[in-house]
Structure formats: structure tokens, C-alpha cells
Design a protein around this motif. Structure first.
Motif, short mmCIF file in Angstrom:
data_model
loop_
_atom_site.label_atom_id
_atom_site.label_comp_id
_atom_site.label_asym_id
_atom_site.label_seq_id
_atom_site.Cartn_x
_atom_site.Cartn_y
_atom_site.Cartn_z
N GLU A 127 52.84 18.54 28.00
CA GLU A 127 53.92 18.48 27.03
C GLU A 127 53.57 17.51 25.90
N ASP A 128 53.88 17.90 24.67
CA ASP A 128 53.76 16.96 23.56
C ASP A 128 54.50 15.67 23.89
N VAL A 129 53.92 14.57 23.48
CA VAL A 129 54.47 13.22 23.64
C VAL A 129 54.32 12.70 25.07
N TYR A 130 54.22 13.61 26.05
CA TYR A 130 54.05 13.22 27.44
C TYR A 130 52.66 13.54 27.96
N ILE A 131 51.66 13.47 27.13
CA ILE A 131 50.28 13.60 27.59
C ILE A 131 49.88 12.26 28.20
N LEU A 132 49.67 12.25 29.51
CA LEU A 132 49.47 11.01 30.24
C LEU A 132 48.09 10.96 30.88
N TYR A 133 47.54 9.75 30.96
CA TYR A 133 46.29 9.57 31.68
C TYR A 133 46.63 9.42 33.16
N ASP A 134 46.67 10.57 33.84
CA ASP A 134 47.04 10.55 35.25
C ASP A 134 46.19 11.56 36.02
N ARG A 135 46.42 11.61 37.30
CA ARG A 135 45.62 12.45 38.20
C ARG A 135 45.66 13.92 37.78
N ASP A 136 46.87 14.44 37.51
CA ASP A 136 47.02 15.85 37.18
C ASP A 136 46.30 16.20 35.89
N ILE A 143 43.78 14.67 34.40
CA ILE A 143 42.33 14.56 34.57
C ILE A 143 41.80 15.76 35.36
N ASN A 144 42.52 16.16 36.41
CA ASN A 144 42.07 17.30 37.21
C ASN A 144 42.11 18.60 36.40
N ARG A 145 43.17 18.82 35.64
CA ARG A 145 43.25 20.03 34.81
C ARG A 145 42.10 20.08 33.81
N THR A 146 41.83 18.96 33.17
CA THR A 146 40.79 18.93 32.15
C THR A 146 39.40 19.06 32.75
N THR A 147 39.19 18.42 33.89
CA THR A 147 37.91 18.58 34.60
C THR A 147 37.71 20.04 35.01
N GLY A 148 38.78 20.68 35.46
CA GLY A 148 38.68 22.09 35.82
C GLY A 148 38.29 22.96 34.65
N LEU A 149 38.85 22.67 33.47
CA LEU A 149 38.50 23.44 32.28
C LEU A 149 37.02 23.26 31.94
N ILE A 150 36.53 22.05 32.00
CA ILE A 150 35.11 21.81 31.70
C ILE A 150 34.22 22.52 32.70
N ARG A 151 34.60 22.51 33.96
CA ARG A 151 33.81 23.23 34.96
C ARG A 151 33.85 24.74 34.72
N GLN A 152 34.97 25.23 34.25
CA GLN A 152 35.11 26.67 33.97
C GLN A 152 34.28 27.08 32.76
N THR A 162 44.40 11.76 25.05
CA THR A 162 43.54 12.93 25.18
C THR A 162 42.08 12.53 25.14
N SER A 163 41.74 11.64 24.21
CA SER A 163 40.37 11.16 24.09
C SER A 163 39.88 10.56 25.41
N LYS A 164 40.71 9.76 26.04
CA LYS A 164 40.31 9.11 27.30
C LYS A 164 40.23 10.11 28.45
N ILE A 165 41.17 11.05 28.49
CA ILE A 165 41.14 12.08 29.54
C ILE A 165 39.85 12.89 29.44
N VAL A 166 39.50 13.31 28.22
CA VAL A 166 38.31 14.14 28.03
C VAL A 166 37.05 13.36 28.40
N MET A 167 36.98 12.09 28.02
CA MET A 167 35.83 11.27 28.39
C MET A 167 35.66 11.26 29.91
N THR A 168 36.75 11.01 30.63
CA THR A 168 36.68 10.97 32.09
C THR A 168 36.32 12.33 32.67
#
Length: 250
Positions: free
Chosen positions: A78-87, A89-98, A119-125
Motif C-alpha cells: 500500500e502507498d504510504v505503508y511500504i514497510l521494511y518488514d518480513r513480508d 522483504i520476502n515478496r521482493t526476494t521472490g520477485l528477484i528469484r522469479q 523501497t531502496s532498503k528492501i531492494v538492497m536486502t
């Protein structure tokens, strides 16, 4: 090396503003391009419901990506609620693996909006975690760690108004019409930006900033980047290798 590039940003139209010209150049070099957003842009309206504006912006984002033959993905946060959290990071890692990109672009770590910075920090991780076996991600691990580049922040400055200086520029003079066409696909944002940001003619604003970056490096239009060079990430400049004289080192 996989000839695949992925741009991951917070909202639809972010990539078009900061790196569409470079993505177009890579596409012309034969690379497969993917564009992704954390959220569908559900807060980008002063008039419509979240559901209505999300439908519109998903359609606009897919149409913009199609201009350069790119695939578009949304991680449905959700806009404004993009959080550096487990979910996240897992979603973004899954996209990179895909997608399996060799090259990733994302938002500046210093920007006007916290969604972009997180977002920058999530993508880095996620780039680093893509090859880690024990992540809570259903898709199998994938290596190596991709090259990671941070794009310019909005207006090229941080929240204190300090200029964020690129370490390199990409000459996008020949791609500016494509960049403009891609941004024009986001028709819903003109009224929103006029209402909330007091900014009209957002395409002209994009071109003015691209022109400013161009002036800084002696070309007509440019996009600025900084490479992530932390431990475990590639240290050579793949953009310079791929795009040759189009890349000007600061």
C-alpha cells in the motif's frame, strides 16, 4: 550472465521519471526488461476510491512498460505503508528469484518520500538475500547477487535540500521521446499532482530535470545513478560496459 534488467520502485510512474531512458537503451541492446512497483498507487488520487485508482494505475503502468516491451509486476503493498518488514522483504526476494535479473535499478536511499527510501532498503536486502537458502520464499534461491544501481531522488535533492550527486550519468538524449511517451501513459497523475503537489505539466518537469542532468555532463538529456558497492555486491560498472560512451563517470 542473464541479459535481464529489473527496475523496482514504490509507485507507478517512478521508473518513468528516473530511469526509463536507461531501460530503453538496455532494451535496444537486446536485454529483457522488467518493471515492478511495491504498490499499485492506491493513494494517488484526490477523487477516486483506492480500488478505482488502483485499477487505473495498474493499467497505466502496464501500458507504459509495454512501450519498451517490458513486463510489469506489482507486489501489492500500500502507498504510504511500504514497510521494511518480513513480508515486504520476502515478496521482493521472490520477485528477484522469479525474474533472475543481472541488473537492478531502484529508488534513491535519500528521497523526498519515505516510501522511496524504504523501497531502496528492501531492494538492497532482497538482492543480497536472493541466493540465501533459508529465506521464507517458495521460489528456489538464485545467484549471483545482481548489480544494483540507485536512481536520482526527486529534483536531485534529499529532505534537507542538499544536492545528491550522481557517480555516473547515462546520456538519454536519443531516448527522451520514449521516456516522455512512457510517462504520458500515467494520465491519472496529472490532476493528482496538481492538487497535492501543486505541480502541473509533470512531463515538462521531468524533461527539465533530465536537461539539468544533461547540462551537468555535457549532453542534452541524462539520468543520474549511484552504484551499490557494499560487500558482496559486484564491484565493476556493468552499465559502463554495456552502454559504452553513453555512460559518463562523474
Amino acid at each position: 550472465m542473464e541479459k535481464t534488467a529489473l527496475g523496482i520502485f514504490s509507485h507507478p510512474d517512478d521508473a518513468e521519471i528516473v530511469c526509463a531512458g536507461t531501460l530503453s537503451l538496455l532494451r535496444k541492446k537486446g536485454w529483457e526488461i522488467h518493471m515492478a512497483t511495491m504498490a499499485p498507487g492506491d493513494k494517488g488520487t484526490a477523487e477516486l476510491s483506492r480500488e478505482a485508482i488502483s485499477r487505473i494505475r495498474r493499467s497505466e503502468a502496464a501500458a507504459a512498460a509495454q512501450i519498451i516491451g517490458a513486463a510489469w509486476h506489482c507486489l501489492e503493498m500500500e502507498d504510504v505503508y511500504i514497510l521494511y518488514d518480513r513480508d515486504s522483504i520476502n515478496r521482493t526476494t521472490g520477485l528477484i528469484r522469479q525474474v533472475r535479473p543481472s541488473l537492478v535499478f531502484t529508488a534513491s536511499p535519500d528521497d523526498y518520500m519515505i516510501d522511496h527510501e524504504i523501497t531502496s532498503k528492501i531492494v538492497m536486502t532482497a538482492c543480497f538475500a536472493s541466493g540465501i537458502k533459508n529465506m521464507e520464499v517458495d521460489i528456489a534461491p538464485w545467484e549471483p547477487v545482481p548489480w544494483l544501481y540507485y536512481c536520482d531522488p526527486m529534483e536531485g535533492k534529499d529532505i534537507f535540500g542538499k544536492n545528491v550527486v550522481p557517480s555516473m550519468y547515462v546520456d538519454i538524449t536519443d531516448e527522451i521521446q520514449i521516456k516522455e511517451k512512457m510517462l504520458s501513459s500515467h494520465e491519472s497523475q496529472r490532476n493528482w499532482l496538481l492538487t497535492h503537489h501543486k505541480v502541473d505539466e509533470y512531463i515538462l518537469a521531468m524533461k527539465r530535470f533530465a536537461s539539468q542532468r544533461g547540462i551537468e555532463t555535457g549532453v542534452t538529456y541524462a539520468e543520474g545513478f549511484r552504484q551499490h558497492l557494499g560487500h558482496g555486491f559486484p564491484q565493476d560498472n556493468i552499465l559502463s560496459t554495456l552502454l559504452g560512451k553513453k555512460v559518463i563517470i562523474s
